[in-house]
Design a protein around this motif. Structure first.
Motif, PDB file in Angstrom:
ATOM      1  N   LEU A  43       0.754  -1.302   0.063  1.00 42.83           N
ATOM      2  CA  LEU A  43       0.077  -0.020  -0.158  1.00 42.83           C
ATOM      3  C   LEU A  43       0.684   1.291  -0.036  1.00 42.83           C
ATOM      4  CD1 LEU A  43      -2.794   1.208   0.248  1.00 42.83           C
ATOM      5  CD2 LEU A  43      -2.451   0.855   2.698  1.00 42.83           C
ATOM      6  N   PHE A  44       2.189   1.152   0.473  1.00 39.56           N
ATOM      7  CA  PHE A  44       2.884   2.416   0.879  1.00 39.56           C
ATOM      8  C   PHE A  44       3.831   2.673  -0.346  1.00 39.56           C
ATOM      9  CE2 PHE A  44       1.525   0.888   4.956  1.00 39.56           C
ATOM     10  CZ  PHE A  44       0.736   2.042   5.415  1.00 39.56           C
ATOM     11  N   PHE A  45       3.934   1.699  -1.082  1.00 41.82           N
ATOM     12  CA  PHE A  45       5.055   1.594  -2.254  1.00 41.82           C
ATOM     13  C   PHE A  45       4.806   2.634  -3.298  1.00 41.82           C
ATOM     14  CE2 PHE A  45       6.954   0.021  -6.170  1.00 41.82           C
ATOM     15  CZ  PHE A  45       8.368   0.462  -5.833  1.00 41.82           C
ATOM     16  N   THR A  46       5.589   3.848  -3.673  1.00 40.84           N
ATOM     17  CA  THR A  46       5.422   4.584  -4.818  1.00 40.84           C
ATOM     18  C   THR A  46       6.463   4.267  -5.722  1.00 40.84           C
ATOM     19  OG1 THR A  46       4.552   6.217  -3.228  1.00 40.84           O
ATOM     20  CG2 THR A  46       5.257   7.136  -5.318  1.00 40.84           C
ATOM     21  N   PRO A  47       6.101   3.904  -7.031  1.00 39.59           N
ATOM     22  CA  PRO A  47       7.094   3.577  -8.018  1.00 39.59           C
ATOM     23  C   PRO A  47       7.694   5.040  -8.431  1.00 39.59           C
ATOM     24  CG  PRO A  47       5.024   2.550  -8.467  1.00 39.59           C
ATOM     25  CD  PRO A  47       4.964   3.700  -7.211  1.00 39.59           C
ATOM     26  N   PRO A  48       9.161   4.768  -8.874  1.00 41.83           N
ATOM     27  CA  PRO A  48       9.961   3.434  -9.165  1.00 41.83           C
ATOM     28  C   PRO A  48      10.578   3.161  -7.859  1.00 41.83           C
ATOM     29  CG  PRO A  48      11.338   5.223  -9.824  1.00 41.83           C
ATOM     30  CD  PRO A  48       9.854   5.858  -9.249  1.00 41.83           C
ATOM     31  N   ALA A  49      10.982   3.946  -6.645  1.00 38.14           N
ATOM     32  CA  ALA A  49      11.753   3.487  -5.645  1.00 38.14           C
ATOM     33  C   ALA A  49      11.335   4.367  -4.387  1.00 38.14           C
ATOM     34  CB  ALA A  49      13.117   3.725  -5.980  1.00 38.14           C
ATOM     35  N   SER A  50      10.101   4.466  -4.023  1.00 37.05           N
ATOM     36  CA  SER A  50       9.886   5.282  -2.770  1.00 37.05           C
ATOM     37  C   SER A  50       8.849   4.445  -1.981  1.00 37.05           C
ATOM     38  CB  SER A  50       9.537   6.749  -2.991  1.00 37.05           C
ATOM     39  OG  SER A  50       9.191   7.390  -2.084  1.00 37.05           O
ATOM     40  N   CYS A  51       8.875   4.778  -0.774  1.00 34.80           N
ATOM     41  CA  CYS A  51       7.955   4.400   0.227  1.00 34.80           C
ATOM     42  C   CYS A  51       7.329   5.493   1.042  1.00 34.80           C
ATOM     43  CB  CYS A  51       8.669   3.218   1.344  1.00 34.80           C
ATOM     44  SG  CYS A  51       7.433   2.669   2.430  1.00 34.80           S
ATOM     45  N   GLU A  52       5.990   5.611   1.237  1.00 36.30           N
ATOM     46  CA  GLU A  52       5.681   6.844   2.150  1.00 36.30           C
ATOM     47  C   GLU A  52       6.203   6.673   3.595  1.00 36.30           C
ATOM     48  OE1 GLU A  52       1.301   6.950   1.897  1.00 36.30           O
ATOM     49  OE2 GLU A  52       1.515   6.426  -0.329  1.00 36.30           O
ATOM     50  N   ILE A  53       6.377   5.431   4.235  1.00 36.26           N
ATOM     51  CA  ILE A  53       6.750   5.601   5.777  1.00 36.26           C
ATOM     52  C   ILE A  53       8.080   4.899   5.974  1.00 36.26           C
ATOM     53  CG2 ILE A  53       4.317   5.397   6.273  1.00 36.26           C
ATOM     54  CD1 ILE A  53       4.633   2.335   6.515  1.00 36.26           C
ATOM     55  N   VAL A  54       8.812   4.152   5.061  1.00 35.80           N
ATOM     56  CA  VAL A  54      10.125   3.585   5.052  1.00 35.80           C
ATOM     57  C   VAL A  54      11.244   4.622   4.435  1.00 35.80           C
ATOM     58  CG1 VAL A  54      11.758   1.826   4.778  1.00 35.80           C
ATOM     59  CG2 VAL A  54       9.259   1.296   5.509  1.00 35.80           C
ATOM     60  N   GLN A  55      12.280   4.981   4.974  1.00 38.55           N
ATOM     61  CA  GLN A  55      13.090   5.744   4.612  1.00 38.55           C
ATOM     62  C   GLN A  55      13.948   4.923   3.378  1.00 38.55           C
ATOM     63  OE1 GLN A  55      16.397   6.806   7.060  1.00 38.55           O
ATOM     64  NE2 GLN A  55      16.235   8.971   6.425  1.00 38.55           N
ATOM     65  N   GLY A  56      14.100   5.548   2.292  1.00 32.56           N
ATOM     66  CA  GLY A  56      14.535   4.896   1.271  1.00 32.56           C
ATOM     67  C   GLY A  56      15.304   5.726   0.289  1.00 32.56           C
ATOM     68  N   PRO A  57      16.050   5.130  -0.824  1.00 33.46           N
ATOM     69  CA  PRO A  57      14.986   4.295  -1.710  1.00 33.46           C
ATOM     70  C   PRO A  57      14.749   3.035  -1.453  1.00 33.46           C
ATOM     71  CG  PRO A  57      17.495   4.455  -2.469  1.00 33.46           C
ATOM     72  CD  PRO A  57      17.420   5.424  -1.288  1.00 33.46           C
ATOM     73  N   VAL A  58      13.551   2.513  -1.869  1.00 34.26           N
ATOM     74  CA  VAL A  58      13.458   1.138  -1.644  1.00 34.26           C
ATOM     75  C   VAL A  58      13.424   0.391  -3.122  1.00 34.26           C
ATOM     76  CG1 VAL A  58      12.183   1.331   0.714  1.00 34.26           C
ATOM     77  CG2 VAL A  58      11.030   1.538  -1.832  1.00 34.26           C
ATOM     78  N   ARG A  59      13.493  -0.896  -2.921  1.00 35.08           N
ATOM     79  CA  ARG A  59      13.327  -1.455  -4.426  1.00 35.08           C
ATOM     80  C   ARG A  59      11.984  -2.231  -4.312  1.00 35.08           C
ATOM     81  NH1 ARG A  59      17.082  -4.403  -1.622  1.00 35.08           N
ATOM     82  NH2 ARG A  59      15.994  -6.393  -1.847  1.00 35.08           N
ATOM     83  N   ALA A  60      11.402  -2.490  -5.705  1.00 41.90           N
ATOM     84  CA  ALA A  60      10.105  -3.192  -5.802  1.00 41.90           C
ATOM     85  C   ALA A  60      10.158  -4.517  -5.321  1.00 41.90           C
ATOM     86  CB  ALA A  60       9.648  -2.883  -7.308  1.00 41.90           C
ATOM     87  N   ASP A  61      11.282  -5.118  -5.192  1.00 36.87           N
ATOM     88  CA  ASP A  61      11.550  -6.537  -4.707  1.00 36.87           C
ATOM     89  C   ASP A  61      11.523  -6.697  -3.425  1.00 36.87           C
ATOM     90  OD1 ASP A  61      13.891  -5.855  -5.165  1.00 36.87           O
ATOM     91  OD2 ASP A  61      14.439  -7.811  -6.238  1.00 36.87           O
ATOM     92  N   GLY A  62      11.692  -5.623  -2.754  1.00 37.22           N
ATOM     93  CA  GLY A  62      12.331  -5.411  -1.253  1.00 37.22           C
ATOM     94  C   GLY A  62      11.228  -5.565  -0.294  1.00 37.22           C
ATOM     95  N   VAL A  63      11.129  -5.553   1.054  1.00 39.37           N
ATOM     96  CA  VAL A  63       9.774  -5.634   1.816  1.00 39.37           C
ATOM     97  C   VAL A  63      10.521  -5.223   3.274  1.00 39.37           C
ATOM     98  CG1 VAL A  63      10.116  -8.062   2.672  1.00 39.37           C
ATOM     99  CG2 VAL A  63       7.949  -7.010   2.452  1.00 39.37           C
ATOM    100  N   SER A  64       9.446  -4.845   4.065  1.00 40.15           N
ATOM    101  CA  SER A  64      10.034  -4.417   5.500  1.00 40.15           C
ATOM    102  C   SER A  64       8.877  -5.154   6.577  1.00 40.15           C
ATOM    103  CB  SER A  64      10.051  -3.058   5.663  1.00 40.15           C
ATOM    104  OG  SER A  64       8.873  -2.383   5.666  1.00 40.15           O
ATOM    105  N   LEU A  65       8.909  -4.936   7.604  1.00 40.40           N
ATOM    106  CA  LEU A  65       7.799  -5.413   8.680  1.00 40.40           C
ATOM    107  C   LEU A  65       6.523  -4.620   8.561  1.00 40.40           C
ATOM    108  CD1 LEU A  65      10.084  -5.715  11.842  1.00 40.40           C
ATOM    109  CD2 LEU A  65       9.619  -7.523  10.492  1.00 40.40           C
TER     110      LEU A  65
END
Length: 82
Positions: A43-65
């Motif tokens: 729900l919180f992923f914003t392509p291509p590499a951002s998250c609304e609640i986790v500091q990032g960049p984040v990968r589309a194939d990553g995950v957090s708690l």
């Protein structure tokens, strides 16, 4: 969503360069996703590499708690209210 609020309150928030308070990746065990749980379907992923609640960049194939299943109806409501 209440459980998510309670869960995020356990973590130290850090201000990112855009001025948003987010949770550092190491605090939420950010890493490789599984078949069913990846940032791309969160729900919180914003392509291509951002998250609304986790500091990032984040990968589309990553995950957090803090992963939550994407919900198109919730996204529509959130877009509407801005």
């Amino acid at each position: 969503m209440e459980d998510l609020v309670a869960q995020t309150n356990k973590f130290q928030l850090v201000r990112d360069p855009e001025g948003d308070d987010k949770v550092p990746q190491d605090e939420v065990e950010y890493g490789n996703g599984s078949k069913d749980q990846v940032c791309a379907n969160c729900l919180f992923f914003t392509p291509p590499a951002s998250c609304e609640i986790v500091q990032g960049p984040v990968r589309a194939d990553g995950v957090s708690l803090l992963w939550r299943p994407d919900d198109p109806e919730v996204r529509k409501i959130r877009e509407k209210i801005g």
